[in-house]
Design an enzyme around this catalytic site. Structure first.
Site, PDB file in Angstrom:
ATOM      1  CG  HIS A   1      47.798 -27.097  48.931  1.00 32.12           C
ATOM      2  ND1 HIS A   1      46.442 -27.276  48.746  1.00 32.12           N
ATOM      3  CD2 HIS A   1      48.269 -28.306  49.330  1.00 32.12           C
ATOM      4  CE1 HIS A   1      46.121 -28.532  49.019  1.00 32.12           C
ATOM      5  NE2 HIS A   1      47.210 -29.175  49.361  1.00 32.12           N
TER       6      HIS A   1
ATOM      7  CB  CYS B   1      50.463 -31.264  47.773  1.00 26.05           C
ATOM      8  SG  CYS B   1      49.185 -31.754  48.925  1.00 26.05           S
TER       9      CYS B   1
HETATM   10  C1  11C Z   1      45.888 -32.585  51.718  1.00 26.35           C
HETATM   11  N1  11C Z   1      48.309 -32.575  51.649  1.00 26.35           N
HETATM   12  O1  11C Z   1      45.871 -31.462  51.185  1.00 26.35           O
HETATM   13  C2  11C Z   1      47.147 -33.429  51.726  1.00 26.35           C
HETATM   14  C3  11C Z   1      47.052 -34.424  50.612  1.00 26.35           C
HETATM   15  O2  11C Z   1      50.498 -37.210  52.354  1.00 26.35           O
HETATM   16  O3  11C Z   1      50.311 -37.150  50.215  1.00 26.35           O
HETATM   17  C4  11C Z   1      48.279 -35.264  50.396  1.00 26.35           C
HETATM   18  C5  11C Z   1      48.509 -36.275  51.465  1.00 26.35           C
HETATM   19  C6  11C Z   1      49.868 -36.926  51.331  1.00 26.35           C
HETATM   20  O4  11C Z   1      44.903 -33.091  52.240  1.00 26.35           O
END
Ligand code: 11C
EC number: 1.2.1.11
Length: 343
Positions: free
Chosen positions: A242, A130
């Site tokens: 995010h 993400c």
């Molecule tokens: C998080 N970005 O916010 C991560 C979730 O490799 O698809 C996604 C983890 C991935 O914890």
């Protein structure tokens, strides 16, 4: 014409969002099947005005299914994606299991749509992490204009990136603070309520975390392997959305005003950048939205051709479910997939 689609991990945050987005965007479906592990069999999930009962992945025959949207983590994807793909069903996977495989295209449709043709080698397409998805949507048009040399990224990642358990932990700890109850920690390594944690995913040998490495590896794979990237990934007490502070060093000249104009016209981007109180986006406002929002576009006078930007997006949508459905739409629009039952 409609496609038979299976969603693996249909009860999770991203699986449910995939069902919402398929319905919202009126993706041409003949049938949607919700799948999960035996633990979730019988659970009900919504698809438009319909209710689907979750079926067991273990017993499902994929031979008549056109597309499988996987959001069940890396271990399940490693085991199941090749088996599903071998039955002639194209897999679009949300985990990190296949992203770095040279025979699997890693796709953000606004950034590298032409790479999708590579899916035929394994019948698998990977969806990025993400934090990388929103980043490359904002960087691609700037890279095309002035060629990025180096990136310094700090992320501010919401708890929904860690799934429903992460959201529950923020809620329960916040409640415990207000009612003076004891605080317990399960999902995160330290208390997340009224705190920030500079640690997402496992530590690697060089001291960086896997999340930080993913941003680097995926940006290079999708945008340009020559770009130098360094990242610090931080979990913050936000439910959805995010945020990223991105320092960019370019090969060629680019002003803040030029960057603003380029991003205003770029696919998937929305610029909110007024130099006044509230003239920028925050994650709270981006939840439920499809765009990648860019604010605080400034020249960095400490380097030649430098810019600072603030990038925010809904991590469950552009960072996961929306991008997956956009990949499916790309397959359909480029006529790379036909409904098998209609053949
Ligand atoms: C998080 N970005 O916010 C991560 C979730 O490799 O698809 C996604 C983890 C991935 O914890």
């Amino acid at each position: 014409m409609g496609f038979k689609i299976a969603i693996v991990g249909a009860t999770g945050n991203v699986g449910r969002e995939m069902l919402n987005i398929l319905s919202e965007r009126a993706f041409p479906v003949s049938e949607v099947v919700a799948l999960a592990s035996s633990r979730s069999v019988g659970t009900e999930v919504s698809f438009g005005d319909k209710t689907l009962k979750v079926k067991n992945l273990e017993n499902y025959d994929f031979t008549g299914t056109d597309l499988c949207l996987m959001s069940a983590g890396g271990t399940i994807s490693k085991k199941w994606s090749p088996k599903i793909a071998a039955q002639g069903c194209i897999v679009i996977d949300n985990s990190s299991a296949w992203r770095y495989d040279a025979d699997v295209p890693l796709i953000v449709p606004e950034v590298n749509p032409d790479a999708i043709t590579g899916y035929t080698k394994r019948n698998i397409i990977a969806n990025p992490n993400c934090s990388t998805a929103q980043l490359v949507v904002a960087l691609k048009p700037l890279h095309d204009h002035a060629k990025i040399k180096r990136l310094v990224i700090s992320t501010y990642q919401s708890v929904s990136g860690a799934g429903k358990d992460g959201m529950d932990e923020l809620f329960n700890q916040t409640r415990a603070v207000f009612v003076a109850d004891s605080i317990s920690t399960h999902k995160f390594t330290k208390r997340i309520a009224f705190n920030v944690i500079p640690h997402i995913d496992d530590f690697m040998e060089d001291g960086y975390t896997k999340e930080e490495w993913k941003v680097l590896a995926e940006t290079k794979k999708m945008l340009d392997p020559k770009i130098k990237v360094t990242c610090t990934a931080v979990r913050v007490p936000v439910f959805i959305g995010h945020s990223e502070s991105v320092n960019i060093e370019f090969e060629n000249e680019i002003s803040a005003e030029e960057a603003r104009d380029i991003l205003r016209d770029a696919p998937g981007c929305q610029v909110i950048d007024k130099h006044e109180d509230g003239g920028y986006i925050t994650p709270y406002e981006c939840a439920g939205e499809d765009a990648t929002f860019i604010s605080r576009i400034r020249e960095d006078a400490t380097v030649e051709n430098g810019l600072n930007i603030w990038v925010v997006s809904d991590n469950l949508r552009k960072g996961a479910a929306l991008n997956t459905i956009q990949i499916a739409e790309l397959l359909v629009n480029r006529r790379l997939i036909k409904p098998r039952l209609a053949a």
